[in-house]
Motif scaffolding. Sequence first.
Motif, PDB file in Angstrom:
ATOM      1  N   GLU A 261      -8.651   5.649  -2.970  1.00  0.00           N
ATOM      2  CA  GLU A 261      -9.628   5.781  -1.897  1.00  0.00           C
ATOM      3  C   GLU A 261      -9.220   6.983  -1.053  1.00  0.00           C
TER       4      GLU A 261
ATOM      5  N   TYR B  78      -9.695  -0.080   5.834  1.00  0.00           N
ATOM      6  CA  TYR B  78      -9.608  -0.239   4.385  1.00  0.00           C
ATOM      7  C   TYR B  78      -8.319  -0.955   4.004  1.00  0.00           C
TER       8      TYR B  78
ATOM      9  N   LEU C 161     -12.984  -2.722   4.482  1.00  0.00           N
ATOM     10  CA  LEU C 161     -13.934  -1.748   3.924  1.00  0.00           C
ATOM     11  C   LEU C 161     -13.841  -1.700   2.413  1.00  0.00           C
TER      12      LEU C 161
ATOM     13  N   THR D 242      -5.148   6.717  -0.879  1.00  0.00           N
ATOM     14  CA  THR D 242      -4.419   5.469  -1.087  1.00  0.00           C
ATOM     15  C   THR D 242      -4.005   5.341  -2.550  1.00  0.00           C
TER      16      THR D 242
ATOM     17  N   HIS E 201       0.827  -1.199   0.000  1.00  0.00           N
ATOM     18  CA  HIS E 201       0.000   0.000   0.000  1.00  0.00           C
ATOM     19  C   HIS E 201       0.866   1.257   0.000  1.00  0.00           C
TER      20      HIS E 201
ATOM     21  N   ASP F 296     -11.071   4.288   9.687  1.00  0.00           N
ATOM     22  CA  ASP F 296     -11.593   3.781   8.413  1.00  0.00           C
ATOM     23  C   ASP F 296     -10.449   3.474   7.450  1.00  0.00           C
ATOM     24  N   LEU F 297      -9.441   4.332   7.430  1.00  0.00           N
ATOM     25  CA  LEU F 297      -8.265   4.068   6.596  1.00  0.00           C
ATOM     26  C   LEU F 297      -7.607   2.767   7.020  1.00  0.00           C
TER      27      LEU F 297
END
Length: 200
Positions: A181, A195, A200, A177, A3, A191-192
């Motif tokens: 996203e 994900y 997510l 990202t 990532h 939330d990150l």
Amino acid sequence: MPHHIDYFFTTLSPYVYLAGTRLEEIATKHGATITYKPVDLLSLFGRTGGIKPADRHPSRMEYRAQELTRQAKKRGMPFHLRPAHWPVNPAPSAYAIIAAQAAGGGDLGALVHSFARGCWAEEKDISDDAVIRACLEAAGFDPALADKGLLAGAETYAANLEEAAARGVFGAPFYITGDDERFWGQDRLDDLDAYLAGGL
């Protein structure tokens, strides 16, 4: 595939301060890399429909004051709602971050947080050369970076603004990202995290 996160921010944002170093912790957890992209947030507001704090309706500013105070208490972070040196010119600290990122060898997350903490917790003038040098040194960088690459820093700072506007950034902190996203605000770091974990 590893990532990657592009992190758009300004050192003057109280929300960047409240984010602490959680982004770096999340990135380490998921083996993600981070590119730090300081931006001129007030100019970005003008291009993306935002309103400068000084021009916002009193009800919005009253809510902002309550929410910032609550969030700081929630995280156990010292916080001055009206710090002695705010607003100041964020460009010098941004240039230092850009120079540090190019030079390598230190902790960029710690550097960003030291500027934000300096403003909102320690009431320092983060546009002051001595403060900038101290922040660089504390994060493991050569304090002389405060004086190096100023033209390149200015060019990168301007380019970051153009990139932010083109990629849908409209506030800070803002995280994008590698697969586009987008997450806005320190309150979206969970939330990150989810994900990047595939939840997510």
